[in-house]
Design a protein around this motif. Structure first.
Motif, short mmCIF file in Angstrom:
data_model
loop_
_atom_site.label_atom_id
_atom_site.label_comp_id
_atom_site.label_asym_id
_atom_site.label_seq_id
_atom_site.Cartn_x
_atom_site.Cartn_y
_atom_site.Cartn_z
N VAL A 90 0.84 -1.20 0.00
CA VAL A 90 0.00 0.00 0.00
C VAL A 90 0.87 1.25 0.00
O VAL A 90 0.63 2.19 -0.77
CB VAL A 90 -0.96 0.00 1.21
CG1 VAL A 90 -1.68 1.34 1.34
CG2 VAL A 90 -1.97 -1.14 1.09
N TYR A 91 1.91 1.27 0.84
CA TYR A 91 2.80 2.43 0.93
C TYR A 91 3.44 2.74 -0.41
O TYR A 91 3.42 3.90 -0.87
CB TYR A 91 3.88 2.16 1.99
CG TYR A 91 5.08 3.07 1.90
CD1 TYR A 91 4.98 4.42 2.27
CD2 TYR A 91 6.29 2.60 1.42
CE1 TYR A 91 6.07 5.27 2.18
CE2 TYR A 91 7.39 3.45 1.32
CZ TYR A 91 7.27 4.78 1.70
OH TYR A 91 8.36 5.61 1.60
N ILE A 135 3.14 13.55 1.28
CA ILE A 135 3.07 12.23 0.65
C ILE A 135 3.44 11.14 1.65
O ILE A 135 2.80 10.09 1.72
CB ILE A 135 4.00 12.17 -0.59
CG1 ILE A 135 3.47 13.08 -1.69
CG2 ILE A 135 4.12 10.73 -1.11
CD1 ILE A 135 4.40 13.22 -2.88
N GLY A 136 4.47 11.40 2.46
CA GLY A 136 4.89 10.45 3.48
C GLY A 136 3.81 10.21 4.51
O GLY A 136 3.56 9.06 4.91
N GLY A 141 0.43 6.56 6.60
CA GLY A 141 -0.80 6.41 7.37
C GLY A 141 -1.74 5.38 6.77
O GLY A 141 -2.28 4.52 7.48
N LEU A 142 -1.93 5.43 5.45
CA LEU A 142 -2.81 4.46 4.78
C LEU A 142 -2.22 3.06 4.84
O LEU A 142 -2.95 2.07 4.96
CB LEU A 142 -3.05 4.88 3.33
CG LEU A 142 -3.92 6.12 3.12
CD1 LEU A 142 -4.00 6.49 1.65
CD2 LEU A 142 -5.33 5.89 3.67
N ALA A 191 2.38 7.09 9.94
CA ALA A 191 2.73 8.30 9.18
C ALA A 191 4.00 8.92 9.77
O ALA A 191 4.91 9.31 9.04
CB ALA A 191 1.57 9.29 9.22
N ALA A 192 4.06 9.00 11.10
CA ALA A 192 5.24 9.54 11.77
C ALA A 192 6.48 8.70 11.49
O ALA A 192 7.58 9.24 11.27
CB ALA A 192 4.99 9.62 13.28
N ALA A 193 6.31 7.37 11.48
CA ALA A 193 7.44 6.48 11.22
C ALA A 193 8.00 6.69 9.82
O ALA A 193 9.23 6.79 9.64
CB ALA A 193 7.00 5.02 11.41
N ILE A 194 7.12 6.78 8.83
CA ILE A 194 7.57 6.93 7.44
C ILE A 194 8.21 8.30 7.22
O ILE A 194 9.26 8.41 6.58
CB ILE A 194 6.38 6.72 6.47
CG1 ILE A 194 5.98 5.25 6.44
CG2 ILE A 194 6.72 7.20 5.06
CD1 ILE A 194 7.06 4.30 5.96
#
Length: 274
Positions: free
Chosen positions: A159-160, A186-187, A192-193, A256-259
Motif C-alpha cells: 500500500v505504501y 506524501i509520506g 498512514g494508509l 505516518a510519523a514512522a515513514i
C-alpha cells in the motif's frame, strides 16, 4: 542393542540439519556481506562514490537497488516477499516483548487477574514468565506473531509503495512544485494508509495473539485459527475485530510519523528517495 542403534542420529539427518544451518547463515549474513564488499570496492578505488560508513552504504543500496526509487512502477514480486521476510524476522524480537506488554496491560482496576499474582514491573513479568514457563514460555504466541508480522508487512509496504508512486505520478502530471512540504505530505498519507491497511488486515490475528499470550492456563490453545474460531462462535465477526477503533486511530498517525521520520533520515544521510 537395537535400542542403542535407534538412538544414534543417522548421517543424512545431520547433513540436512547442517545444510539448513548453512542456508540460514547465508540468508541472514548476505546483506551484511554485500555492504562489506561495496565498502571494500568503492572506498579503496579513486573512481566512483565513496561511502561515509556502513549506514550510508546501506541507505544507498536501499534507495537505489531496493525498490525505493519512485521512477519506476512498484514491483509486487519484490515488495511482498521482501516485506514478508522482514516481518518474519521482526516477529522473533517482538513476540517476547509483546507478551510482557500484553500481560502488563491487562492489569488494572477492571482486571480479571488477581492482585496477588500481578507484576510489579516489565522485568518482574519477564522473570516470572521464564521461571514458570521456561524460556519457550516467553515465545508463547510466536506463530501468531509470525503470521501477523509477515502478512501485515507485505500489505503495509504494498500500500505504501503504490500510494506513494501514484501521488508522485499525479504531481508530475500536474507540474506542481516538488518541495519538502509536499514530500512530507506524501509520506504522511502513504505511511498512514499503509498502517491502516496493515491493521485492518491482521487485527483478527492480533486479537488471537492477545488471548494466547494472556491466557493463565499453560494448556490453553496456541493455534490462532482455533482461538479465532472460538471467538467467532461466541461473538461473531465483530469479536474477531475487537479493538478496531483505537487500533485504526493509532495506526494512521503512528505509521505516518514512522515513514516521515525515515524519509527525513534518508535525506539527512544524503540519499535521494524520489
Amino acid at each position: 542393542m537395537v535400542m542403542e542403534d535407534s538412538r544414534k542420529p543417522s548421517g543424512y539427518k545431520e547433513y540436512v540439519a547442517g545444510l539448513f544451518a548453512g542456508v540460514a547463515t547465508v540468508v541472514v549474513g548476505h546483506p551484511f556481506d554485500t555492504v562489506k564488499v561495496k565498502l571494500q570496492k568503492h572506498n579503496t578505488n579513486v573512481q566512483g562514490i565513496t561511502y561515509r560508513n556502513g549506514f550510508h552504504c546501506t541507505a544507498r543500496i536501499l534507495a537505489t537497488e531496493g525498490g525505493g526509487v519512485q521512477s519506476s512502477r512498484p514491483r509486487p514480486q519484490v515488495i511482498i516477499p521482501s516485506a514478508a521476510f522482514a516481518g518474519a524476522i521482526i516477529s522473533f524480537v517482538l513476540c517476547p516483548s509483546e507478551l510482557v506488554k500484553c500481560r502488563m496491560q491487562i492489569q488494572g482496576t477492571d482486571s480479571l487477574v488477581p492482585k496477588c499474582s500481578g507484576y510489579s514491573s516489565s522485568l518482574d513479568c519477564a522473570l516470572k514468565t521464564i521461571k514458570s514457563d521456561g524460556v519457550t514460555g516467553a515465545f508463547r504466541g510466536g506463530s501468531t506473531t509470525f503470521l501477523r508480522e509477515s502478512i501485515g508487512n507485505a500489505v503495509f509496504f504494498s500500500v505504501y509503495e503504490y500510494v506513494r508512486y501514484y501521488m508522485h505520478l499525479q504531481l508530475k502530471s500536474g507540474s506542481s512544485d516538488h518541495n519538502n512540504l509536499v514530500d512530507m505530505g506524501i509520506g504522511i498519507l502513504s505511511g498512514g494508509l499503509g498502517g491502516v491497511a496493515f491493521w485492518s488486515t491482521v487485527l483478527p490475528l492480533d486479537v488471537a495473539k492477545t488471548i494466547i499470550q494472556t491466557a493463565p492456563d499453560k494448556s490453553s490453545p496456541t493455534n490462532p485459527f482455533q482461538v479465532l474460531n472460538s471467538i467467532y462462535r461466541m461473538s461473531g465477526l465483530r469479536g474477531c475485530y475487537t479493538g478496531l477503533g483505537p487500533t485504526i486511530l493509532r495506526a494512521f498517525p503512528a505509521n505516518a510519523a514512522a515513514i516521515v521520520t525515515w524519509e527525513i533520515a534518508m535525506k539527512f544521510l544524503g540519499i535521494k528517495n524520489n
